[in-house]
Design a protein around this motif. Structure first.
Motif, short mmCIF file in Angstrom:
data_model
loop_
_atom_site.label_atom_id
_atom_site.label_comp_id
_atom_site.label_asym_id
_atom_site.label_seq_id
_atom_site.Cartn_x
_atom_site.Cartn_y
_atom_site.Cartn_z
N PRO A 27 0.51 -1.09 -0.38
CA PRO A 27 0.37 -0.02 0.38
C PRO A 27 0.98 1.28 0.27
O PRO A 27 1.78 1.41 0.69
CB PRO A 27 -0.74 -0.20 1.13
CG PRO A 27 0.67 -1.14 2.41
CD PRO A 27 1.06 -2.14 1.25
N GLY A 30 -2.91 4.63 0.81
CA GLY A 30 -4.09 3.32 0.99
C GLY A 30 -4.68 3.49 -0.38
O GLY A 30 -5.49 2.04 -0.46
N LYS A 31 -3.71 2.74 -1.35
CA LYS A 31 -3.28 2.34 -2.87
C LYS A 31 -2.80 1.63 -2.59
O LYS A 31 -1.52 1.27 -2.84
CB LYS A 31 -4.35 3.51 -4.31
CG LYS A 31 -5.59 3.70 -4.48
CD LYS A 31 -6.55 3.39 -4.57
CE LYS A 31 -7.64 4.27 -4.23
NZ LYS A 31 -8.52 3.53 -4.90
N PRO A 32 -2.46 0.24 -3.96
CA PRO A 32 -1.62 -0.99 -4.14
C PRO A 32 -0.62 0.01 -4.70
O PRO A 32 -0.96 0.88 -5.67
CB PRO A 32 -2.37 -1.65 -4.65
CG PRO A 32 -3.59 -1.85 -4.91
CD PRO A 32 -3.85 -0.83 -4.39
N TRP A 35 -1.76 -0.48 -8.94
CA TRP A 35 -2.31 0.70 -9.07
C TRP A 35 -2.07 2.28 -9.57
O TRP A 35 -2.92 2.56 -10.82
CB TRP A 35 -4.19 1.02 -7.65
CG TRP A 35 -4.98 2.06 -8.06
CD1 TRP A 35 -6.48 1.36 -8.38
CD2 TRP A 35 -4.87 3.37 -7.58
NE1 TRP A 35 -6.96 2.66 -8.44
CE2 TRP A 35 -6.50 3.30 -8.03
CE3 TRP A 35 -4.20 3.96 -7.18
CZ2 TRP A 35 -6.34 5.44 -8.97
CZ3 TRP A 35 -4.27 5.99 -7.18
CH2 TRP A 35 -5.83 6.00 -7.53
N TRP A 36 -1.29 2.29 -8.55
CA TRP A 36 -1.19 3.65 -9.30
C TRP A 36 -0.26 3.79 -10.24
O TRP A 36 -0.29 5.09 -11.55
CB TRP A 36 0.13 4.43 -8.45
CG TRP A 36 -0.46 4.92 -6.87
CD1 TRP A 36 -0.27 3.40 -6.19
CD2 TRP A 36 -0.95 6.19 -6.28
NE1 TRP A 36 -0.48 4.45 -4.52
CE2 TRP A 36 -0.92 5.88 -4.77
CE3 TRP A 36 -0.46 6.96 -7.10
CZ2 TRP A 36 -1.88 6.92 -4.21
CZ3 TRP A 36 -0.67 9.23 -6.07
CH2 TRP A 36 -1.78 7.93 -4.75
N SER A 39 -2.95 3.87 -12.70
CA SER A 39 -3.32 4.56 -13.39
C SER A 39 -2.92 5.94 -14.51
O SER A 39 -3.25 6.67 -15.09
CB SER A 39 -3.32 5.97 -12.47
OG SER A 39 -4.57 4.20 -11.75
N GLU A 64 -7.98 -7.48 -6.32
CA GLU A 64 -6.86 -5.62 -5.84
C GLU A 64 -7.68 -4.80 -6.93
O GLU A 64 -7.33 -3.69 -6.46
CB GLU A 64 -5.66 -5.67 -5.28
CG GLU A 64 -4.91 -6.13 -3.81
CD GLU A 64 -5.83 -5.20 -3.19
OE1 GLU A 64 -5.45 -4.45 -3.32
OE2 GLU A 64 -5.42 -6.08 -1.49
N ASP A 67 -11.44 -3.22 -9.48
CA ASP A 67 -12.20 -1.96 -10.35
C ASP A 67 -10.62 -1.66 -11.56
O ASP A 67 -10.83 -0.01 -11.67
CB ASP A 67 -11.94 -1.14 -9.55
CG ASP A 67 -13.37 -1.77 -8.73
OD1 ASP A 67 -14.67 -1.84 -8.82
OD2 ASP A 67 -13.45 -1.38 -7.39
N CYS A 68 -10.32 -1.80 -11.73
CA CYS A 68 -9.24 -1.72 -13.13
C CYS A 68 -9.80 -1.22 -13.70
O CYS A 68 -10.37 -1.37 -14.91
CB CYS A 68 -8.69 -2.68 -13.51
SG CYS A 68 -6.87 -2.13 -14.70
#
Length: 228
Positions: A27, A30-32, A35-36, A39, A64, A67-68
């Motif tokens: 993390p 708050g995001k893996p 994910w960053w 994005s 995780e 919701d990609c």
């Protein structure tokens, strides 16, 4: 353009955290981590992401990334296959230039400009190269063959060109990769030996390797400050 994210690294420098959580899922704000990265890929018009990982971690990634924001496909290896070798299972799905982005790199390098640079270079590979590498140790001003310290710099930037773990490759790069290979140690020297051209897209952007505990903590601090 499609992107490939090698995410099968053991994260040995982050033990014991990575005994529980794969490095790419640690993390940050708050995001893996991944994910960053995904994005950012979306901001640069990446159409699809291929994620390469060890088979045992697939359920965690699917959870995780439920919701990609980009369509993705997972390729698995039964055991660690090297930073380059682990992407071989995507070879048959990619027949055009693609972006490689390691799963532990944080940097605001302009990926759109990197892709344009590669297209213009006509090489088999274009590497994102940075100079602002934060060191995790203090540096002494100590003249050769002397013992008197003249100065001290706490964790300065290393002003040397370094690969940021991001690149654009032609699909022909797969022919230079074997299972167990590392890009820098094995693949790039092999490519150059065969007379192919590798180019550098240079950037002054900040770069953090969250596979390092010091860099990971700094990424968490930047995320908390809304600066990541």
């Amino acid at each position: 353009m499609k992107a490939v994210i090698p995410a099968g690294g053991e994260g040995s420098r982050l033990f014991p955290y990575t005994n529980i959580i794969p490095k790419a899922l640690l993390p940050v704000g708050g995001k893996p981590v991944i994910w960053w990265i995904i994005s950012r890929l979306r901001q640069h018009d990446i159409e699809k992401v291929y994620i390469c990982m060890n088979e045992e971690h697939k359920p965690n990634f699917l959870h995780e990334l439920r919701d990609c924001p980009i369509p993705f496909e997972i390729g698995t290896n039964k055991s660690p296959s090297g930073s380059a070798g682990e992407i071989l299972n995507m070879e048959h799905d990619i027949n055009e230039p693609f972006l490689l982005h390691f799963s532990d790199e944080f940097t605001p390098i302009d990926l759109t400009e990197l892709m344009k640079w590669h297209k213009a270079s006509k090489g088999i590979a274009t590497l994102a190269v940075i100079r602002n590498v934060p060191l995790e140790v203090g540096i002494l001003d100590l003249p050769p063959n002397q013992s008197k310290i003249l100065g001290f710099r706490e964790k300065p930037m290393l002003n040397q060109p370094a690969w940021a773990g991001i690149a654009v490759f032609e699909p022909e790069i797969f022919s230079y990769i074997n299972k167990g290979d590392d890009f820098a140690r094995d693949v790039f020297p092999r490519v150059l030996k065969h007379g192919e051209s590798i180019y550098a897209y240079q950037s002054d952007a900040l770069w953090l390797d969250i596979g390092s505990l010091g860099h990971y903590k700094r990424a968490c601090e930047l995320a908390k400050q809304g600066k990541l």
